[in-house]
Design a protein around this motif. Structure first.
Motif, short mmCIF file in Angstrom:
data_model
loop_
_atom_site.label_atom_id
_atom_site.label_comp_id
_atom_site.label_asym_id
_atom_site.label_seq_id
_atom_site.Cartn_x
_atom_site.Cartn_y
_atom_site.Cartn_z
N CYS A 191 -30.55 84.39 65.98
CA CYS A 191 -29.76 84.86 64.85
C CYS A 191 -28.98 83.70 64.22
N MET A 192 -28.32 84.01 63.11
CA MET A 192 -27.42 83.07 62.45
C MET A 192 -26.07 83.76 62.27
N LEU A 193 -25.03 83.12 62.81
CA LEU A 193 -23.67 83.64 62.66
C LEU A 193 -23.05 82.99 61.43
N PHE A 194 -22.74 83.81 60.43
CA PHE A 194 -22.08 83.32 59.22
C PHE A 194 -20.60 83.65 59.30
N THR A 195 -19.77 82.66 59.03
CA THR A 195 -18.33 82.86 58.95
C THR A 195 -17.86 82.48 57.56
N PHE A 196 -16.76 83.10 57.16
CA PHE A 196 -16.27 82.95 55.79
C PHE A 196 -14.78 82.65 55.79
N ALA A 197 -14.37 81.84 54.85
CA ALA A 197 -12.95 81.62 54.57
C ALA A 197 -12.69 82.12 53.16
N ASP A 198 -11.80 83.08 53.04
CA ASP A 198 -11.52 83.70 51.75
C ASP A 198 -10.66 82.75 50.92
N LEU A 199 -11.17 82.38 49.74
CA LEU A 199 -10.43 81.47 48.87
C LEU A 199 -9.65 82.20 47.79
N GLU A 200 -9.59 83.54 47.89
CA GLU A 200 -8.90 84.30 46.85
C GLU A 200 -7.43 83.92 46.79
N GLY A 201 -6.81 83.74 47.97
CA GLY A 201 -5.41 83.32 47.99
C GLY A 201 -5.23 81.97 47.33
N ARG A 202 -6.19 81.06 47.60
CA ARG A 202 -6.11 79.74 46.99
C ARG A 202 -6.29 79.83 45.48
N ARG A 203 -7.21 80.71 45.04
CA ARG A 203 -7.42 80.87 43.60
C ARG A 203 -6.17 81.42 42.93
N GLN A 204 -5.51 82.38 43.58
CA GLN A 204 -4.28 82.92 43.02
C GLN A 204 -3.20 81.85 42.96
N ALA A 205 -3.14 81.02 44.04
CA ALA A 205 -2.15 79.94 44.03
C ALA A 205 -2.47 78.94 42.92
N GLU A 206 -3.78 78.65 42.75
CA GLU A 206 -4.16 77.73 41.68
C GLU A 206 -3.84 78.30 40.31
N ALA A 207 -4.05 79.63 40.16
CA ALA A 207 -3.72 80.26 38.87
C ALA A 207 -2.23 80.18 38.60
N GLU A 208 -1.42 80.42 39.66
CA GLU A 208 0.02 80.31 39.49
C GLU A 208 0.43 78.88 39.19
N LEU A 209 -0.26 77.93 39.85
CA LEU A 209 0.03 76.52 39.57
C LEU A 209 -0.31 76.18 38.13
N ARG A 210 -1.46 76.71 37.65
CA ARG A 210 -1.81 76.45 36.25
C ARG A 210 -0.76 77.00 35.30
N ARG A 211 -0.28 78.22 35.62
CA ARG A 211 0.77 78.79 34.77
C ARG A 211 2.04 77.94 34.83
N SER A 212 2.36 77.44 36.02
CA SER A 212 3.53 76.57 36.16
C SER A 212 3.33 75.28 35.39
N GLU A 213 2.09 74.74 35.48
CA GLU A 213 1.80 73.51 34.75
C GLU A 213 1.90 73.73 33.24
N GLN A 214 1.45 74.90 32.81
CA GLN A 214 1.54 75.18 31.37
C GLN A 214 3.00 75.28 30.93
N ARG A 215 3.82 75.92 31.79
CA ARG A 215 5.25 76.00 31.45
C ARG A 215 5.88 74.61 31.42
#
Length: 499
Positions: free
Chosen positions: A244-268
């Motif tokens: 078999c093949m064991l696939f593991t995942f790291a969810d980047l949704e939190g990072r994307r949200q942080a990046e979106a917030e950073l972009r908003r901060s950068e825009q401000r």
């Protein structure tokens, strides 16, 4: 010692000699339910030393041991392996957990086969149980199952023989919103966990070869619509006898949200910096090179923004007094900041501009820089409170001085707007690929065929593009893309059929 083997005839003696040396456990049973012999291995597999402790009859054995099938159900009366062979049933493999009578926890796991030996007339003469000890193997698998299911990190197991998902943990279900039956039993072509993978071709090649799939970013399509950005990696494992093949995942949704917030901060920050009513600049402390300058600074100095950025303050020259940078150096080294220091600027036309200069050390791109604000002394109509607010807005959080901010401001000075670039740059690779094909005028079916993906996958990506761009139709999406330089290949008219 094992129970004594009755020597009814020579055949039994030969059989005893054969089975005594085998590694499997062997139990011999007469047709009258008498257990006549068991080898050492069979006794050890039940934790006993003599045949009497094992049980001299089938009912005696069933009274001493309790067997459960691997699904956890008790073996109903008359359906234990030893009772089934007494009924003349032969079976290749039955896996049971074995415990002493009255004990809740199983001590052993046996894989059992049966033989029914007949006499010359074809009548049942001797019944045989052959036992393999699978205790350690199943205990190891149970430990793996518990760890797999309890692991909060999303994971699933793919059978390599037919590329079918056979196990999925709760972390994966929570991340994707899938139900277990939407994943388990389905092939990788139905639930494509490598959809939108940054190095999809390499991942598929490694998967087909049964080799490790290195970590890579991927964009997974969710069953309820939308997508999830993850990091996926695969590791070959054996589950029982299955590769078999064991696939593991790291969810980047939190990072994307942080990046979106950073972009908003950068825009401000960008807005605060650019629109600050007082001249403001950022300079590399060593050498006093201008890194950024806002509109007010360019207006007061008489230099265009692109004439200021990258230039040495001495070479411009920026100061009317050549010793000004030495004075600022000394004060910054002493206190780390300067407040309302009278320093005259020199304009592009050579005029002297009396200013009150405030400066503070900041870290940008791992180098020491100076955030500098210069107020024109002659401009007294602006209140001190307005100036203080402008300075506070810019100096509020120097962590906003990221590459993204600096690049945005540099593009703005070159006349390129964020809207023309940032939205395209934020698209995942597969979404950008589909956008290009949409701009070629291709429909979902043709795009799916071109990319060798499901039509539903294309439909999900197009819907995601609508959400990202704020449009509600394919025509508007094409217009949005072409305004940003995505033209696609021209659609060639189909040749008319000859008559």
């Amino acid at each position: 010692m094992p129970g004594s083997f009755p020597s009814r005839n020579a055949r039994y003696r030969y059989l005893q000699q054969i089975v005594s040396g085998v590694s499997d456990g062997v139990i011999l049973i007469e047709t009258d339910e008498t257990i006549i012999w068991a080898n050492e291995t069979a006794l050890e597999m039940h934790g006993v030393r003599t045949l009497a402790d094992l049980g001299t009859t089938v009912p005696d054995y069933c009274g001493r041991f309790e067997l459960r099938y691997r699904n956890g159900h008790r073996t109903a009366g008359g359906h234990t392996p030893i009772e089934r062979v007494m009924a003349g049933e032969t079976f290749n493999e039955v896996v049971v957990d074995v415990a002493r009578k009255g004990e809740k926890a199983a001590r052993w796991t046996h894989r059992i086969r049966s033989l029914v030996l007949t006499d010359d007339d074809g009548r049942r003469d001797l019944l045989v149980l052959i036992l393999d000890d699978e205790t350690e193997r199943y205990h190891a698998e149970e430990r793996f199952e518990r760890a797999f299911n309890a692991n909060p990190a999303p994971a699933l197991i793919l059978r390599l023989r037919d590329l079918t998902h056979i196990r999925v943990n709760q972390g994966f279900l929570d991340m994707t919103g899938c139900r277990e039956d939407q994943v388990v039993g389905r092939s990788i072509y139905e639930v494509d966990i490598l959809e939108g993978a940054a190095r999809r071709e390499l991942a598929i090649e490694r998967l087909q070869e049964g080799r490790t799939v290195p970590q890579m970013e991927a964009t997974m399509q969710l069953p309820q619509g939308g997508e999830r950005c993850v990091i996926v990696a695969g590791q070959p494992i054996d589950v029982g006898d299955t590769r078999c093949m064991l696939f593991t995942f790291a969810d980047l949704e939190g990072r994307r949200q942080a990046e979106a917030e950073l972009r908003r901060s950068e825009q401000r920050f960008e807005l605060a910096f650019r629109m600050a009513p007082v001249p403001t600049a950022i300079m590399v402390w060593k050498g006093w090179h201008v890194l950024l300058a806002n509109d007010a600074f360019a207006r007061e100095s008489g230099h265009a923004t692109d004439e200021l950025v990258g230039q040495d303050a001495h070479a411009l020259p920026l100061w009317a007094d050549p010793q000004s940078t030495a004075v600022l150096d000394r004060l910054l080294r002493k206190d780390g900041r300067v407040s309302n220091l009278a320093l005259p600027l020199q304009t592009r036309g050579g005029d002297r501009l009396d200013c009150l200069v405030s400066a503070e050390l900041v870290e940008i791109r791992d180098q020491s820089c100076v955030l500098l604000v210069a107020q024109n002394v002659a401009d007294r109509q602006r209140s001190k409170l307005e100036v203080a607010d402008a300075i506070a807005a810019v100096m509020h959080d120097t962590s906003w001085f990221t590459d993204a901010v600096l690049d945005k401001l540099a593009r703005r000075s070159a006349g390129v707007t964020d809207e023309q670039t940032s939205s395209l740059a934020e698209l995942p690779p597969r979404a950008r690929e589909i956008l290009d094909l949409v701009c070629e005028g291709l429909d979902d079916g043709t795009i799916a065929e071109r990319l060798a993906v499901a039509r539903n996958t294309v439909r999900n990506h197009v819907a995601s593009l609508y959400r990202r761009t704020g449009v509600d139709s394919r025509a508007k999406l094409i217009i949005w893309a072409r305004e940003r330089g995505v033209m696609g290949a021209p659609v060639r008219p189909r040749p008319r059929p000859r008559r």
